[in-house]
Motif scaffolding. Structure first.
Motif, PDB file in Angstrom:
ATOM      1  N   TYR A  48       0.870  -1.176   0.000  1.00  0.00           N
ATOM      2  CA  TYR A  48       0.000   0.000   0.000  1.00  0.00           C
ATOM      3  C   TYR A  48       0.903   1.221   0.000  1.00  0.00           C
ATOM      4  O   TYR A  48       1.826   1.320   0.823  1.00  0.00           O
ATOM      5  N   ASN A  49       0.639   2.169  -0.893  1.00  0.00           N
ATOM      6  CA  ASN A  49       1.440   3.393  -0.948  1.00  0.00           C
ATOM      7  C   ASN A  49       0.536   4.620  -1.077  1.00  0.00           C
ATOM      8  O   ASN A  49      -0.509   4.581  -1.723  1.00  0.00           O
ATOM      9  N   ASP A  50       0.965   5.703  -0.438  1.00  0.00           N
ATOM     10  CA  ASP A  50       0.338   6.994  -0.678  1.00  0.00           C
ATOM     11  C   ASP A  50       1.364   8.085  -0.386  1.00  0.00           C
ATOM     12  O   ASP A  50       2.209   7.918   0.507  1.00  0.00           O
ATOM     13  N   PHE A  51       1.299   9.173  -1.135  1.00  0.00           N
ATOM     14  CA  PHE A  51       2.253  10.268  -0.945  1.00  0.00           C
ATOM     15  C   PHE A  51       1.924  11.103   0.289  1.00  0.00           C
ATOM     16  O   PHE A  51       2.754  11.852   0.778  1.00  0.00           O
ATOM     17  N   ASN A  52       0.695  10.953   0.788  1.00  0.00           N
ATOM     18  CA  ASN A  52       0.255  11.691   1.973  1.00  0.00           C
ATOM     19  C   ASN A  52       0.838  11.026   3.219  1.00  0.00           C
ATOM     20  O   ASN A  52       0.393   9.952   3.627  1.00  0.00           O
ATOM     21  N   GLY A  53       1.824  11.664   3.846  1.00  0.00           N
ATOM     22  CA  GLY A  53       2.482  11.093   5.006  1.00  0.00           C
ATOM     23  C   GLY A  53       1.576  10.928   6.209  1.00  0.00           C
ATOM     24  O   GLY A  53       1.766  10.009   7.016  1.00  0.00           O
ATOM     25  N   LEU A  54       0.589  11.808   6.374  1.00  0.00           N
ATOM     26  CA  LEU A  54      -0.362  11.669   7.484  1.00  0.00           C
ATOM     27  C   LEU A  54      -1.206  10.407   7.300  1.00  0.00           C
ATOM     28  O   LEU A  54      -1.523   9.716   8.265  1.00  0.00           O
ATOM     29  N   LEU A  55      -1.552  10.120   6.072  1.00  0.00           N
ATOM     30  CA  LEU A  55      -2.366   8.942   5.781  1.00  0.00           C
ATOM     31  C   LEU A  55      -1.567   7.653   6.002  1.00  0.00           C
ATOM     32  O   LEU A  55      -2.055   6.713   6.633  1.00  0.00           O
ATOM     33  N   THR A  56      -0.350   7.609   5.501  1.00  0.00           N
ATOM     34  CA  THR A  56       0.450   6.394   5.684  1.00  0.00           C
ATOM     35  C   THR A  56       0.838   6.195   7.142  1.00  0.00           C
ATOM     36  O   THR A  56       0.940   5.057   7.609  1.00  0.00           O
ATOM     37  N   ASN A  57       1.030   7.282   7.885  1.00  0.00           N
ATOM     38  CA  ASN A  57       1.289   7.139   9.323  1.00  0.00           C
ATOM     39  C   ASN A  57       0.084   6.534  10.029  1.00  0.00           C
ATOM     40  O   ASN A  57       0.229   5.680  10.915  1.00  0.00           O
ATOM     41  N   LEU A  58      -1.129   6.943   9.627  1.00  0.00           N
ATOM     42  CA  LEU A  58      -2.349   6.364  10.202  1.00  0.00           C
ATOM     43  C   LEU A  58      -2.416   4.877   9.917  1.00  0.00           C
ATOM     44  O   LEU A  58      -2.702   4.069  10.809  1.00  0.00           O
ATOM     45  N   PHE A  59      -2.148   4.488   8.679  1.00  0.00           N
ATOM     46  CA  PHE A  59      -2.194   3.071   8.316  1.00  0.00           C
ATOM     47  C   PHE A  59      -1.148   2.267   9.085  1.00  0.00           C
ATOM     48  O   PHE A  59      -1.410   1.134   9.501  1.00  0.00           O
ATOM     49  N   ARG A  60       0.023   2.842   9.267  1.00  0.00           N
ATOM     50  CA  ARG A  60       1.064   2.124  10.011  1.00  0.00           C
ATOM     51  C   ARG A  60       0.663   1.939  11.474  1.00  0.00           C
ATOM     52  O   ARG A  60       0.924   0.891  12.071  1.00  0.00           O
ATOM     53  N   CYS A  61       0.041   2.955  12.052  1.00  0.00           N
ATOM     54  CA  CYS A  61      -0.390   2.834  13.449  1.00  0.00           C
ATOM     55  C   CYS A  61      -1.525   1.829  13.584  1.00  0.00           C
ATOM     56  O   CYS A  61      -1.595   1.096  14.583  1.00  0.00           O
ATOM     57  N   VAL A  62      -2.419   1.765  12.604  1.00  0.00           N
ATOM     58  CA  VAL A  62      -3.466   0.747  12.615  1.00  0.00           C
ATOM     59  C   VAL A  62      -2.836  -0.637  12.542  1.00  0.00           C
ATOM     60  O   VAL A  62      -3.269  -1.569  13.238  1.00  0.00           O
ATOM     61  N   ARG A  63      -1.805  -0.783  11.750  1.00  0.00           N
ATOM     62  CA  ARG A  63      -1.140  -2.079  11.602  1.00  0.00           C
ATOM     63  C   ARG A  63      -0.312  -2.445  12.826  1.00  0.00           C
ATOM     64  O   ARG A  63      -0.344  -3.595  13.287  1.00  0.00           O
ATOM     65  N   GLU A  64       0.447  -1.486  13.382  1.00  0.00           N
ATOM     66  CA  GLU A  64       1.416  -1.800  14.425  1.00  0.00           C
ATOM     67  C   GLU A  64       0.932  -1.492  15.849  1.00  0.00           C
ATOM     68  O   GLU A  64       1.351  -2.150  16.802  1.00  0.00           O
ATOM     69  N   LYS A  65       0.082  -0.477  16.012  1.00  0.00           N
ATOM     70  CA  LYS A  65      -0.287  -0.019  17.349  1.00  0.00           C
ATOM     71  C   LYS A  65      -1.794   0.243  17.461  1.00  0.00           C
ATOM     72  O   LYS A  65      -2.221   1.319  17.889  1.00  0.00           O
ATOM     73  N   PRO A  66      -2.631  -0.721  17.108  1.00  0.00           N
ATOM     74  CA  PRO A  66      -4.070  -0.472  17.114  1.00  0.00           C
ATOM     75  C   PRO A  66      -4.628  -0.148  18.491  1.00  0.00           C
ATOM     76  O   PRO A  66      -5.516   0.710  18.620  1.00  0.00           O
ATOM     77  N   ASN A  67      -4.150  -0.815  19.531  1.00  0.00           N
ATOM     78  CA  ASN A  67      -4.669  -0.572  20.883  1.00  0.00           C
ATOM     79  C   ASN A  67      -4.316   0.828  21.365  1.00  0.00           C
ATOM     80  O   ASN A  67      -5.150   1.514  21.985  1.00  0.00           O
ATOM     81  N   GLU A  68      -3.091   1.251  21.088  1.00  0.00           N
ATOM     82  CA  GLU A  68      -2.692   2.606  21.477  1.00  0.00           C
ATOM     83  C   GLU A  68      -3.505   3.646  20.718  1.00  0.00           C
ATOM     84  O   GLU A  68      -3.888   4.681  21.275  1.00  0.00           O
ATOM     85  N   LEU A  69      -3.765   3.383  19.447  1.00  0.00           N
ATOM     86  CA  LEU A  69      -4.552   4.318  18.645  1.00  0.00           C
ATOM     87  C   LEU A  69      -5.976   4.422  19.176  1.00  0.00           C
ATOM     88  O   LEU A  69      -6.516   5.533  19.336  1.00  0.00           O
ATOM     89  N   MET A  70      -6.601   3.289  19.471  1.00  0.00           N
ATOM     90  CA  MET A  70      -7.968   3.313  19.996  1.00  0.00           C
ATOM     91  C   MET A  70      -8.029   3.995  21.360  1.00  0.00           C
ATOM     92  O   MET A  70      -8.982   4.708  21.664  1.00  0.00           O
ATOM     93  N   GLU A  71      -6.998   3.810  22.171  1.00  0.00           N
ATOM     94  CA  GLU A  71      -6.950   4.487  23.467  1.00  0.00           C
ATOM     95  C   GLU A  71      -6.880   5.996  23.290  1.00  0.00           C
ATOM     96  O   GLU A  71      -7.541   6.758  24.012  1.00  0.00           O
ATOM     97  N   ALA A  72      -6.093   6.445  22.306  1.00  0.00           N
ATOM     98  CA  ALA A  72      -5.974   7.879  22.047  1.00  0.00           C
ATOM     99  C   ALA A  72      -7.269   8.474  21.503  1.00  0.00           C
ATOM    100  O   ALA A  72      -7.533   9.667  21.673  1.00  0.00           O
TER     101      ALA A  72
END
Length: 275
Positions: A48-72
């Motif tokens: 998965y690729n996108d030039f939007n760094g905010l979007l790819t950071n969101l996807f990475r956090c969903v993949r790697e840190k879902p619990n932390e993201l949901m807590e936030a």
């Protein structure tokens, strides 16, 4: 999630037009990921690729840190004041962590009007109802490579005879609606650069665009197939009910090969002569 230019309504058509065989699947302009999430995972290598760094950071956090993201996200407020605050932070400063940045960006997507990221939507929405979707996306993305690159560099890196690229670039003369697509935005020269890049690859590509003479002329070449279709124009529905929007799919292979590979259904009363 809703996203400008998202392919929610067309995902079935697009996936049904995929080639029969490939070992690498690369989604070059990933956006909201509607096609990736609709595509069966299979055993192929996925990017998965996108030039939007905010979007790819969101996807990475969903993949790697879902619990932390949901807590936030658990105690966020659906308010105009909070929307303005996180929008200002993302535009002028960088949050202290990737998870906080992802949670702020997700708030902008969910609480903005038509997911445009600019104005508050004023619609009731409890953030916690999205948590099951985040958990599902986390599982689906577990083996997906997430990139944040210019399309030309990405295609050059992953191109092989066994590669298949799906591309959904900013549509011609609608580029102003897309955010964070590169310095100066996506311009006519980028449409040409994309064409030149795709015409020289070893793998296969499927490209979605708005149906216009410029794009048709750009891809008017031997061994290139163009198929047209229409869908409901969601933007015009408010004042022109039933308005249609014309789009095209462009490929360097036969888009009917998957459909033609399915065994035809035999009618009990049909003879060899079709009578």
């Amino acid at each position: 999630m809703s996203w400008i230019g998202g392919k929610k309504a067309l995902r079935e058509l697009i996936v049904s037009s995929f080639p029969l065989y490939y070992e690498r699947y690369i989604e070059v302009f990933g956006g909201g990921g509607w096609v990736l999430f609709h595509k069966p995972p299979g055993n192929d290598f996925e990017v998965y690729n996108d030039f939007n760094g905010l979007l790819t950071n969101l996807f990475r956090c969903v993949r790697e840190k879902p619990n932390e993201l949901m807590e936030a996200l658990y105690f966020v407020l659906n308010s105009r004041e909070d929307f303005a605050r996180v929008k200002d932070v993302l535009s002028t400063d960088s949050p202290e962590s990737d998870v906080l940045k992802a949670s702020y960006f997700y708030q902008l997507i969910r609480y903005s009007y038509a997911s445009g990221l600019t104005s508050f939507g004023s619609q009731p929405h409890d953030m916690w109802v999205n948590f099951p979707l985040i958990e599902q996306a986390h599982r689906r993305l577990s083996k997906v490579v997430i990139e944040n690159k210019d399309f030309e560099k990405l295609i050059g890196q992953y191109d092989r005879p066994i590669s298949f690229f799906y591309l959904d670039p900013p549509y011609f003369e609608t580029e102003k609606y897309y955010k964070n697509v590169g310095e100066g935005g996506f311009q006519e020269k980028d449409h040409i650069r994309l064409r030149d890049t795709l015409m020289s690859i070893e793998g296969k590509f499927l490209l979605s665009y708005n149906d216009c003479e410029y794009i048709r002329d750009l891809y008017d070449a031997p061994n290139i197939q163009i198929e047209s279709f229409t869908r409901i124009n969601n933007i015009k529905q408010r004042y022109d009910n039933g308005a249609q929007f014309s789009e095209i799919l462009i490929a360097n292979y036969d888009m009917e090969e998957r459909k033609n590979s399915k065994p035809s259904q035999i009618n009990l009363f049909e003879t060899e002569n079709g009578i």
